[in-house]
Design a protein around this motif. Structure first.
Motif, mmCIF file in Angstrom:
data_model
loop_
_atom_site.group_PDB
_atom_site.id
_atom_site.type_symbol
_atom_site.label_atom_id
_atom_site.label_comp_id
_atom_site.label_asym_id
_atom_site.label_seq_id
_atom_site.Cartn_x
_atom_site.Cartn_y
_atom_site.Cartn_z
ATOM 1 N N PHE A 172 0.817 -1.411 0.064
ATOM 2 C CA PHE A 172 -0.068 0.087 -0.032
ATOM 3 C C PHE A 172 1.002 1.191 -0.113
ATOM 4 C CE2 PHE A 172 -2.303 -3.562 2.391
ATOM 5 C CZ PHE A 172 -3.267 -3.551 1.371
ATOM 6 N N VAL A 173 2.066 1.125 -0.045
ATOM 7 C CA VAL A 173 3.006 2.344 -0.044
ATOM 8 C C VAL A 173 3.093 3.009 -1.390
ATOM 9 C CG1 VAL A 173 4.339 1.434 1.960
ATOM 10 C CG2 VAL A 173 5.054 0.975 -0.551
ATOM 11 N N PRO A 179 -0.722 -3.048 -8.733
ATOM 12 C CA PRO A 179 -1.902 -2.040 -9.344
ATOM 13 C C PRO A 179 -2.794 -1.251 -8.286
ATOM 14 C CG PRO A 179 -1.681 -3.993 -10.776
ATOM 15 C CD PRO A 179 -1.058 -4.189 -9.686
ATOM 16 N N ARG A 180 -2.963 0.174 -8.499
ATOM 17 C CA ARG A 180 -3.453 0.916 -7.803
ATOM 18 C C ARG A 180 -5.128 0.392 -7.255
ATOM 19 N NH1 ARG A 180 -1.664 5.778 -6.364
ATOM 20 N NH2 ARG A 180 0.308 6.395 -7.249
ATOM 21 N N GLN A 181 -5.707 -0.310 -8.447
ATOM 22 C CA GLN A 181 -6.956 -0.857 -8.193
ATOM 23 C C GLN A 181 -6.970 -2.063 -7.369
ATOM 24 O OE1 GLN A 181 -5.466 -0.526 -11.105
ATOM 25 N NE2 GLN A 181 -6.066 -2.479 -12.487
ATOM 26 N N GLN A 182 -5.827 -2.655 -7.171
ATOM 27 C CA GLN A 182 -5.883 -3.813 -6.267
ATOM 28 C C GLN A 182 -5.368 -3.373 -4.867
ATOM 29 O OE1 GLN A 182 -3.673 -7.072 -8.072
ATOM 30 N NE2 GLN A 182 -4.824 -6.704 -9.996
ATOM 31 N N SER A 433 -5.760 -15.782 -4.798
ATOM 32 C CA SER A 433 -5.513 -14.328 -5.329
ATOM 33 C C SER A 433 -6.858 -13.781 -5.456
ATOM 34 C CB SER A 433 -4.971 -14.358 -6.581
ATOM 35 O OG SER A 433 -4.555 -12.974 -7.216
ATOM 36 N N PHE A 434 -7.131 -12.472 -4.673
ATOM 37 C CA PHE A 434 -8.384 -11.772 -4.920
ATOM 38 C C PHE A 434 -7.931 -10.241 -4.305
ATOM 39 C CE2 PHE A 434 -8.538 -13.740 -0.992
ATOM 40 C CZ PHE A 434 -8.910 -12.924 -0.022
ATOM 41 N N ASP A 438 -11.955 -7.034 -7.012
ATOM 42 C CA ASP A 438 -12.865 -8.040 -6.923
ATOM 43 C C ASP A 438 -14.333 -7.541 -6.582
ATOM 44 O OD1 ASP A 438 -11.783 -10.314 -8.481
ATOM 45 O OD2 ASP A 438 -10.278 -10.554 -6.858
ATOM 46 N N ARG A 439 -15.302 -8.445 -6.866
ATOM 47 C CA ARG A 439 -16.378 -8.319 -6.408
ATOM 48 C C ARG A 439 -17.230 -9.668 -6.008
ATOM 49 N NH1 ARG A 439 -20.797 -4.420 -6.190
ATOM 50 N NH2 ARG A 439 -22.939 -4.989 -6.585
ATOM 51 N N LEU A 440 -17.560 -9.965 -4.751
ATOM 52 C CA LEU A 440 -18.092 -11.231 -4.294
ATOM 53 C C LEU A 440 -19.558 -11.239 -4.183
ATOM 54 C CD1 LEU A 440 -15.937 -13.323 -1.852
ATOM 55 C CD2 LEU A 440 -18.689 -13.190 -1.761
ATOM 56 N N LEU A 441 -20.016 -12.386 -4.834
ATOM 57 C CA LEU A 441 -21.523 -12.734 -4.670
ATOM 58 C C LEU A 441 -21.823 -13.793 -3.587
ATOM 59 C CD1 LEU A 441 -24.547 -12.430 -5.315
ATOM 60 C CD2 LEU A 441 -23.793 -14.082 -7.467
#
Length: 743
Positions: A172-173, A179-182, A433-434, A438-441
């Motif tokens: 997170f640094v 990648p930033r979205q992760q 890996s997640f 991601d989006r979880l249902l």
């Protein structure tokens, strides 16, 4: 001018003194300490665990998770000066890293040549030290995994000890390689360096347990995953873990959504949880178990986190288990208060459940009444104090009480601490890996451990947006929900997944990367359907409520159809021989995710801890050379026929291969001549004893495996989790055959 110069000299002198102190504290050179100090101050680094093992007896290989551009600078500053650092091309050429590269010897990483060189083995045999930087991939591809094989081979040839290193928070640094979205960036987050004790490859292989040790590369891979787990903060309450996630990923981030009340951000979720938590605190005692009788909606998460904040244990009640089981659960966990919703009870027709709970001595508290009584001052106070827990927090106190499925007998209460639940979520994070991208249902009910930990706690504490649906039985609606919600991850069981596939259009589940399946074995047809029609791999795992629940799982890099995968990091196993079973044995587990203990109806409210930190799973398993676990069946799911043990699960697999479109349950019933015999309970019309014998012979099955009785039913009895209800199936068989209910 003179004053400015004096101030600068004073600051420099202070810096030198501080560096000298760090050099003495860490046992490193003054130059190293001088360059390490800015990191230490800016990121408030906890380096105690690395300090304890940095000077391990040589030869030694430091294997570092390479998460950010800071990692080489930190290791060059902290590891012994004689360490040879193998840097990637970017780090080897980076201008800003030049002062740190002068602290030790470095060579440029070249995946094609460096690891086949014998030079590294010679360096290590000469009592040398090497630092290797591994890509930050929990599911490494084939090319990356070659590095594990190479490092394992080098360590084995040189007899070197391996020290895994993980910089917690490094993703997170600014300068992160993710990648930033992760991994959203933060300015100067607190960092903690996790380093595990030195072990040789031979020691890592030996401790894997089982009849055959796993390969060296897998042993190293598992040890690296353990370092990642060690970097997680497990000593937090469930409330604190969710609050910390809110601060890390942003309080305004939308984190949960349902079909009834819409979406909630972290801030709104924690604000609402505080409102409920204050009310729960007023009506209960510290540490008391409070029943939660709610479906998969935002309200169940608000209640769960509110109870954690208030220092109460949430007893998740299975409203599909029937009045008798709910009454028993109420008494077993000594529940005085049950939180529910009038609208839910009315819609689900649970009046008999409510009556049974009240007769068992608990009173119902309705969320509608609580919300109606909340005043403006309460809402304001909760909005201001959403970060602050209501009561004292402890990671080891009971956080959740779940009830075993009862598929083989009377349900027991399983007491899980916050530490167990968070450990299991982070074990999964170290293996599969997640990310927040991601989006979880989740359609699995949270009264089931799989639906709770995997489908709720894991996404909440890892910043993964969650969509909750209240019932897994809506086979036609759930594909439509998936088409609208566009999840990338979904949780389910084979029974439910097969049903969704029958009603879904080809593009309904097209957004999925993978589906995590548990609770029962995944049939080959189900796996093929989801792979071919929806492009989604089914990731099969193994768990039990007592393990919070996941114990093993397949992954992209380590997956094998027909198995339940490999043990999660931090877990240990042993197998004990079982009379009549030639291959495999009875599985015992140990790990940080195991339950605190049981409560039973004969000793209500009394915690009965595990005797020696080992859990008898009751499952018969075999383990191959690479650590993949194959479940032969429950010990109770074996029939003893003329002294020979026959797996009822294997019988079901044989029958399912012949009639895949129907549901089957093999059960054992008493037999005067041979002790027991196998009866097949099935929904298939064309199955009889003669057909079974003919098809069994064609499949090469032993005569003793072929059921000699068939009971046809219109619908297979299921538990709320989607598992076959074997107690009910056996009862049907016994009644149909006129055997009564004895034995």
């Amino acid at each position: 001018m003179i004053l400015s110069g004096a101030i600068l000299l004073g600051l420099l002198a202070l810096w030198v003194v501080a560096a000298a102190f760090e050099a003495h504290r860490l046992g490193i050179g003054l130059r190293q300490a001088f360059l390490y100090l800015p990191f230490r101050l800016a990121y408030r680094i906890d380096d105690s665990r690395l300090r304890a093992v940095a000077r391990a007896e040589a030869p030694v290989i430091y294997v570092v998770w390479h998460q950010s551009r800071l990692d080489p600078a930190l290791m060059l500053s902290l590891l012994p000066e004689q360490t040879l650092h193998i840097l990637d091309e970017e780090a080897a050429k980076s201008i800003w890293l030049e002062p740190w590269r002068e602290l030790a010897r470095t060579i440029t990483f070249n995946a094609k040549h460096v690891f086949v060189s014998r030079r590294l083995v010679r360096v290590l045999k000469g009592k040398g030290r090497i630092a290797v930087y591994m890509p930050d991939e929990v599911e490494p591809d084939v090319k990356t995994f070659r590095l594990y094989r190479a490092v394992g081979r080098i360590a084995a040839q040189a007899g070197a000890r391996v020290v895994p290193v993980f910089v917690s928070g490094g993703r997170f640094v600014h300068g992160s390689l993710t990648p930033r979205q992760q991994a959203p960036r933060r300015w100067f987050p607190k960092l903690s360096i996790a380093a595990l004790s030195p072990m040789t490859i031979a020691e890592l292989v030996e401790r894997s347990g089982g009849p055959s040790a796993i390969t060296a590369s897998n042993a190293l891979f598992d040890r690296m995953a353990e370092a990642r787990l060690a970097g997680a903060d497990l000593d937090r309450s469930l409330f604190s873990a969710v609050r910390d996630a809110a601060l890390r990923f942003g309080p305004s981030r939308t984190i949960v959504e349902d079909v009834l009340t819409g979406a909630l951000s972290y801030r709104r979720l924690l604000t609402g949880a505080r409102v409920l938590g204050k009310r729960f605190e007023a009506m209960t005692s510290p540490g008391e178990a409070v029943g939660v009788l709610l479906p998969n909606t935002n309200g169940v998460l608000l209640s769960l986190i509110g109870l954690s904040s208030a220092g109460r244990a949430a007893a998740m009640m299975n409203y599909t288990a029937g009045p008798a089981n709910l009454a028993a659960a109420t008494q077993t966990a000594a529940i005085r208060v049950v939180v529910s919703s009038r609208a839910f009870v009315e819609k689900a027709a649970l009046a008999d459940i409510v009556e049974a709970i009240e007769k068992a001595g608990a009173r119902l508290v309705w969320l509608e009444d609580v919300r109606a009584g909340v005043g403006a001052l309460e809402k304001l106070a909760a909005a201001l104090l959403w970060r602050v827990p209501i009561a004292r927090q402890s990671a080891t106190d009971p956080a959740v009480i779940l009830f075993t499925s009862g598929s083989e007998g009377t349900p027991k209460a399983v007491v899980l601490s916050s530490r167990s639940l968070i450990a299991n979520a982070m074990q999964a994070e170290a293996r599969v890996s997640f990310s927040p991208a991601d989006r979880l249902l989740n359609v699995l009910p949270v009264f089931h451990s799989f639906g709770l930990t995997g489908g709720a706690i894991l996404p909440l504490i890892n910043g993964v947006p969650l969509f909750l649906y209240p019932s897994p039985l809506h086979y036609k609606i759930i594909p439509e929900i998936a088409r609208k919600a566009r999840p990338t991850i979904m949780f389910g069981t084979d029974t439910f997944l097969a049903a969704y596939a029958r009603t879904a259009k080809d593009d309904d589940f097209s957004s999925l990367r993978f589906v995590v399946a548990g609770a029962e074995a995944v049939k080959p047809d189900t796996r093929k359907t989801w792979r071919d029609r929806f492009g989604a791999e089914i990731v099969e795992g193994y768990g039990l409520t007592e393990a919070a629940p996941v114990a093993a799982v397949n992954s992209a890099s380590h997956g094998r159809d027909g198995t339940v995968g490999r043990l999660l990091p931090g877990m240990r196993k042993r197998t004990e021989p079982v009379e009549g079973i030639a291959e495999g044995g009875r599985l015992w587990l140990s790990g940080p995710n195991l339950m605190t203990g049981y409560m039973t109806l004969d000793r209500p409210g009394e915690l009965q801890p595990l005797a020696d930190d080992w859990l008898d799973t009751g499952d018969i398993v075999s383990v191959d050379r690479e650590g993949f676990i194959t479940i032969s069946g429950r010990a109770k799911r074996f029939a003893k026929i003329a002294g020979e043990m026959i797996s009822l699960g294997a019988v079901e697999m044989m029958v399912t291969a012949l009639w895949p479109e129907h549901n089957h349950a093999a059960v054992a019933v008493p037999d005067k001549r041979r002790g027991e015999r196998i009866v097949l309970v099935t929904t298939a019309e064309g199955v009889d004893a003669d057909a079974l014998r003919r098809c069994g012979k064609q499949a090469g099955a032993a005569e003793i495996m072929i059921p000699d009785g068939v009971v046809k039913v219109t619908e297979m009895p299921l538990l709320g989790s989607g598992k076959t209800d074997y107690v009910a199936a056996r009862k049907m068989a016994m009644e149909s055959l006129g055997l009564g209910l004895a034995a």
